[in-house]
Each structure stands twice: as C-alpha cells, then as structure tokens.
Design an enzyme around this catalytic site. Structure first.
Site, PDB file in Angstrom:
ATOM      1  N   ASP A 281     -10.583   9.150  -3.014  1.00 45.59           N
ATOM      2  CA  ASP A 281     -10.081   8.001  -3.962  1.00 45.59           C
ATOM      3  C   ASP A 281      -9.013   7.072  -3.035  1.00 45.59           C
ATOM      4  O   ASP A 281      -8.200   6.388  -3.579  1.00 45.59           O
ATOM      5  CB  ASP A 281      -9.028   8.708  -4.816  1.00 45.59           C
ATOM      6  CG  ASP A 281     -10.081   9.595  -5.979  1.00 45.59           C
ATOM      7  OD1 ASP A 281     -11.062   8.795  -6.366  1.00 45.59           O
ATOM      8  OD2 ASP A 281      -9.828  10.677  -6.102  1.00 45.59           O
TER       9      ASP A 281
ATOM     10  N   ASP B 112      -8.081  11.027 -11.408  1.00 47.67           N
ATOM     11  CA  ASP B 112      -9.425  11.684 -11.102  1.00 47.67           C
ATOM     12  C   ASP B 112      -9.362  12.911 -11.623  1.00 47.67           C
ATOM     13  O   ASP B 112      -8.669  13.469 -12.209  1.00 47.67           O
ATOM     14  CB  ASP B 112      -9.595  11.756  -9.475  1.00 47.67           C
ATOM     15  CG  ASP B 112     -10.584  12.364  -8.970  1.00 47.67           C
ATOM     16  OD1 ASP B 112     -11.697  11.806  -9.489  1.00 47.67           O
ATOM     17  OD2 ASP B 112     -10.501  13.180  -8.097  1.00 47.67           O
TER      18      ASP B 112
ATOM     19  N   ASP C 299      -7.128  13.037  -4.722  1.00 44.63           N
ATOM     20  CA  ASP C 299      -7.170  13.715  -3.808  1.00 44.63           C
ATOM     21  C   ASP C 299      -6.831  13.168  -2.434  1.00 44.63           C
ATOM     22  O   ASP C 299      -6.642  13.868  -1.521  1.00 44.63           O
ATOM     23  CB  ASP C 299      -8.496  14.482  -3.488  1.00 44.63           C
ATOM     24  CG  ASP C 299      -9.452  13.760  -3.186  1.00 44.63           C
ATOM     25  OD1 ASP C 299      -9.521  12.415  -2.697  1.00 44.63           O
ATOM     26  OD2 ASP C 299     -10.946  14.153  -3.125  1.00 44.63           O
TER      27      ASP C 299
END
Length: 704
Positions: A602, A417, A598
């Site tokens: 996600d 991410d 995180d």
C-alpha cells in the site's frame, strides 16, 4: 548530502539555539535542527563539505558553547559546578538578605553585611551567566543571560556605589537583595528546567542504554574449536556469530542460526508478552532473551540497526519545528534587543518624564529585563514533543515529524486495508476445487508458484500443502493481481484474483484462481480471521467522529461481509494498487484522511494520505514509508497513536499561547511598576514551571 549529529552543551534559551543555527547556516550547513532543551543538533552537508565539519563545530565553540560528539556520553561535572549546588550555595546567602525585609534586625540591616552576603551570589552569577552573556554580545546575538546579568548587575553596582559614595544614606541605595534574589531564583528555575528536560527525554535515554551491551562472540580456532570472547557490542562485525544466554540482551540485530527462545521485545514494541523465536527468525538488538541459549548471526551493526534508526527518527521528530514554532523563533531573534529597548524606555519615562526617584525608575527597568522570558517561547515545543513522543515510544508507537502531529489533529477519516490490518493476515485454506479432478497437479502448481512469494497467502498455502514443487522460470509477482511462471517445457501457470484472468470465470466469489496456459483448472477459497481488537477500534473511531473506510483488493462479497461485522459503511472492494490511490484521493477531497496498511503493497496510498500508518514489523521499508509505525502490530494502538498525535499538537499550541501571553502581560506589568525585581525573577522561573507541568500532563492525560 550527509547528515551530521552532535550535542551542544551550554544553550539556555531559544536565542541560544538560534545563534547555533545561524552560525551553522553561515558555514554552509543545510536543514539545521537545534533543540536547546536536549542539546541535540543535526545538519546536512554536501560531500565536498565533509572536511569543513570540524571548522563548523569550532565556530559553535567560539560562541561560548561546548560541542560533544553524538556517540560520546555527557561529561560528568563535579557537584560544585552543577546548578543544584550553585542554587543551594546562593540560597544560603540570599535568604538572610530577604529576611531583613520582613524581620527588623540590626545586624542584617547593616549595609556592609548586605554587601558581604550578596557578593558571593553575584560572583556565582558572573561565572554562570556573565561569560555566556559576554560571548553573546561579542557575536551580536544577545540572549537571556544578558537580561539576567543586566538586571542583577544594575541592582548590585547601584547599591555598591551608594554604599561607597553615600555611606550615611546608604539605605536609600541598597538593592543587594534584588541582585541576589534575581540570580538565585533564575538558578532555581534553570535547575527545575534541567531536571524536567532530563525526565521528559528519559524514553530516548532508555533506548540509548539498550544499545550498550556486552557480546559473547564465538570464534573458531585453528583446531576447529569454539572460543567465546566477551567484547563491546560496538566492536561486532557483519556475519559475526554470537552466543546469547538466558537473561542476556541481544547485542545487535541478527538471525537465529541455532536454538530457539522466548524473547522480550517490550523495549521496542511496548508489548509485554514473550515472542517465541526459532531458527532463521530475525531478532532485534537490545531485546531480552528469556530462555536460551541461542546463537545468532549479526545482520546489522551501528546505525543500520532497527533500534538505532528508531532512536534517530524519534530524535529528529523531537527536534523538528512546526510552523508556529518557526514564527516564534523569528520573534525570539529580536526578543532580547526589544526587551532591552523597553527597559530603557521604562527607565526614561519614569525618571525623565514622570520624575520619580532614580533608584525607583531603575528598579522598574530591572524588573522588565528580569521578567522577560525567551525560554518559555523556546521550551514550548520541545517539552511537549519530548513527553508526547516519549509516551508514544513506550507504547510501541513511532510518530515521525511535527507535520504528522498537526495532521493527526485534523484527521476525520481512516482508510483501512483488509488483509493483515483488519484481519490477522494469516489466512488458512478453507476449501479448494480442481475442474479436471487433478488435485495433486493443482497443488504442485500452487506450491511451485507461491514458494517465490513472501505474501501471507503464499505462506498459508506452503504451510498447508507439503508437496514437491517443480522448477519454474520467468516467475513474476504482480501486485494486487497474482503470480505467474513457466516450467521448462514452456507451459504457463498463473494464480491470482479473478479480475486478473483473461476471461472472467462464471463464479466470482473464490479467493484464488489457477490457470494453465490461460485455461482455468481450479480455485482455492481462503478464510481470514478478523482481528480481536478490530471491532473495538472501529467503534472508538466512530465515537470520535472519525469515519472508517475499507479499501481492499479482495472480492466484493468478502469485503462487505467483514465490513458488516465491524460496522464499516463505506467500502471499496476489488481495488488494484493504482485504484486504491484514486479512492484515497477522492477521500482526501472530502476530509483529511489517514491510511493504515502493511507499508509495502500500500506504499502509494500511504504516501498520498494525510497520515500513513504501518501495522507491520519494524522492517526497513515500513520505517521509511509510514508517518506512524505501530511496532507491536496491535491495531488497538491506532486510536492511541492518533490521540497522542492530536493532544501533543494541542499541548504545543497551549504552551505557545502561554509563552506569548506571559510575556505580553508580564512585561507591561513590570514596566508600569507593579512588580519588584524579586517578584519578576520568581515569575520568570514560574513561567517555565507552568510549561513543564502542562507538558508533563501528556504522560497521564487521557487521549483516547
């Protein structure tokens, strides 16, 4: 289902663990995990079975073991009951017995002297190995103790019979030194094993010690005066107020309500730098206050604290068994009966078929029983897990489950991410623009919306713009899109990404767009700083032939800019949470893929990935979602986490190979008459020592 945990002392091998597991399963327990190396036992029971737990534990006691409640300390035994004392005591008598084999001495060669020297050793053997061996036979689950006592007793009793019935030719029957050396060397091996297990589990023991803290609870008397009372932290209740001075440990998880402090959380994160904590900041029980005083309100107690959860997760991971170990356990269940059968065949073939003397055939059979080592097969996995998981814990890395280790071994791609992972997660406002030149209104809308969000972007806007918000209702935060709300007059506001707007704007390169009744009124540009360690991590992964991939909901231009700086070639930008999941599924079809995010936004992708990794605070959500949790929020620990997972799994495979190789080679060597019982006993002890050394290498082994 409820999970119950305890410790069981007295287990000495994989067969012991198997007995405990089967006994509990017969009583209705589910998901039974037994680690004979540490003595940890856990199992699930249905609500209606809660009252049966005491009966289940009593059945374990009947096996000859001792159940210790999980929260109670290990009982301290007097020195004369320890393995070290027993070994020293037996060695004093065994060394003279072995000396006469190399140095002719009339006194030491006397049969009655040899009997007198071996008798105390044999009595210690009966006390140490005899009782559990008898219990295991009664329960029809013979264990390693049976092999040891069978070998030692055969040599001792045969020698005693020869001494009493054939005194004139007693020297033809004397194998007292074999009996004594078997017991002494097995005691040495068990002592070394016990010491090493304690050292390899020291990381967990260190964390457990952090849980025992004296708390200074603040009570208010009837006159409104504060009174400080020192109590055990286990007596604290939710919302209690405690005082923590400089140099004190925080007794339980809480929130600072007065003062500020630099806090050392290295016990949890492995990070030596102090962290400045202010009013309303969360603090973790067990961490050290460097500068104080502070007052905190207790927010979690007992098993709900972060430290307790981490300890339980690490214990559970250490107790879990990979597929390979489960196969070993099935073999261990029939190992002892098989060895006894081989020993019987060895004696029968040598004595009845080949025709060698009875005493010699018996020595070959004894060597078979003594050299066989079920311990090696049982220790292979827990030793490697304790060292690997322990090193990870000391570096602020929490690896959950043996399945994770196996997947780490296979990883060929890592999907990142962007926000908070490759970047610092602390964006700042770079520029902004109002279409109708009403900057103040745009700021008020932004602040009014973002005060309802905990996203890093919301914090950046609230920190930058100190303006009075207005009241909103029907506020909705839409993951991956933005946030919307209405004022009292019914005017609808929205702030978010361009792809969430009803009509895409002409300019698509801004971070956030603000609308009023679905009409665009302005935008905000944010700047994110790339983590200082991100480039090094990407380069390290590439050097290990692991492909980095960027999957982000941010704009194409920003994702490509960051990817270019870091050297990431595969980029998926402007991805909604459900699209991230689709991209991950595509990557998984190519190769096993880890996902690092995180732990909240996600979550679907983390759950779907081969290994989900969270680079977030040790929050409840992060602990639950991730397979690997980086407690210190350092991206640079990602290669170390994957490397430790991979090499712990490699060590398990090496240990299991050795355990099988040793028994497959050693037992035939003994059966063919190449080994004496003394050498066989020494070999058995050395087989465990090899596993200890090989597992211990994980503490210093280069894994990245």
């Amino acid at each position: 289902m409820n999970t119950f945990s305890c410790r069981v002392s007295g287990m000495s091998c994989a067969v012991c663990a198997s007995k405990v597991q089967k006994t509990l399963e017969k009583q209705g327990a589910k998901n039974v995990l037994v680690n004979f190396a540490t003595g940890d036992v856990s199992f699930d029971v249905e609500d209606k079975q809660q009252r049966m737990i005491s009966k289940m534990l009593e059945e374990i006691n009947k096996l000859g073991y001792k159940v210790i409640e999980a929260d109670l300390p290990e009982p301290e035994y007097p020195f004369y009951q320890t393995l070290l004392f027993k070994f020293i005591f037996c060695a004093i008598f065994t060394i003279p017995l072995l000396l006469h084999m190399f140095w002719h001495n009339t006194f030491l060669s006397n049969p009655w002297v040899q009997f007198a020297l071996s008798l105390p050793v044999y009595i210690v053997g009966l006390i140490t190995f005899g009782k559990p061996a008898y219990q295991s036979i009664l329960n029809r689950m013979p264990d390693m103790n049976v092999l040891v006592m069978l070998g030692a007793s055969a040599a001792f009793i045969y020698s005693l019979i020869g001494l009493l019935l054939f005194p004139e030719n007693a020297h033809h029957y004397l194998f007292f030194e074999s009996s004594a050396s078997i017991i002494t060397l097995i005691l040495l091996g068990n002592y070394i094993e016990e010491r090493t297990v304690k050292k390899t589990s020291s990381s967990i023991n260190d964390l457990i010690k952090l849980q025992k803290v004296i708390a200074k609870r603040i009570d208010i008397d009837k006159n409104g005066n504060e009174k400080v009372t020192e109590i055990n932290n286990q007596e604290l209740l939710l919302n209690d107020i405690v005082l923590v001075n400089s140099g004190d440990k925080i007794p339980m998880d809480g929130k600072i309500i007065w003062g500020e402090s630099s806090i050392d959380e290295s016990m949890l994160t492995g990070e030596s730098d102090f962290i400045l904590k202010k009013t309303n900041d969360a603090v973790v029980g067990g961490s050290l206050v460097e500068t104080g005083p502070i007052k905190i309100s207790i927010t979690a107690i007992g098993k709900n604290t972060i430290l307790s959860q981490i300890i339980e997760l690490v214990k559970k991971a250490q107790n879990e068994k990979p597929v390979m170990q489960k196969l070993v356990d099935r073999i261990s269940a029939i190992f002892v009966p098989t060895v006894l059968l081989i020993a019987l065949l060895t004696f029968s073939i040598w004595f009845w078929v080949i025709g060698i003397p009875f005493a010699q055939a018996m020595m070959y059979a004894i060597a078979v029983t003594v050299i066989a080592c079920p311990c090696a097969m049982g220790l292979a996995t827990p030793l490697a897990l304790m060292v690997g998981m322990g090193r990870a814990a000391k570096n602020g890395i929490l690896i959950k489950g043996t399945q994770t280790l196996e997947e780490c071994y296979k990883i060929k791609q890592v999907a990142f991410d962007k926000t908070g992972t490759l970047t610092t997660g602390k964006p700042i406002i770079k520029s902004f623009f109002s279409i109708d030149n009403n900057i103040n209104e745009m700021k008020r809308i932004a602040v009014s919306l973002e005060k309802h969000s905990s996203h890093p972007i919301a914090k950046a806007i609230l920190d930058a713009w100190d303006t009075t918000p207005f009241t909103l209702k029907e506020v909705k935060e839409i993951k991956g899109k933005g946030i919307s709300g209405k004022n009292e007059a019914g005017t609808e506001f929205f702030m978010g990404a361009y792809h969430a707007l009803p009509e895409p704007p002409e300019e698509l390169n801004h971070s956030l767009y603000i609308t009023k009744n679905k009409k665009l009124i302005g935008w905000i540009d944010l700047h994110e700083e790339i983590r200082s360690d991100a480039k090094k991590v990407i380069d390290t992964l590439k050097s290990k032939n692991i492909t980095p991939v960027l999957i982000s909901g941010d704009s194409k231009s920003k994702c490509e800019e960051i990817a270019k700086q870091l050297g990431i070639e595969k980029v998926f930008s402007e991805q909604m949470p459900e699209q991230k999941l689709q991209r991950l599924e595509e990557l998984l079809k190519v190769a096993p893929t880890a996902m690092i995010g995180d732990g909240i936004n996600d979550a679907p992708a983390l759950a779907k990935s081969s290994v989900g990794i969270s680079l977030s605070d040790a929050t409840q959500i992060a602990i639950q979602q991730a397979n690997i949790l980086l407690l210190n929020e350092k991206l640079e620990n990602l290669p170390l986490a994957l490397g430790l997972g991979k090499h712990t799994f490699i060590t398990i495979k090496e240990n299991l190979f050795w355990a099988f190789f040793y028994n497959v080679i050693a037992i035939p060597l003994a059966a063919f008459g190449f080994l004496t019982p003394t050498i066989a006993a020494a070999s058995m002890a050395l087989s465990d020592i090899f596993l200890l050394i090989n597992s211990g290498r994980l503490k210093i082994k280069k894994v990245v």
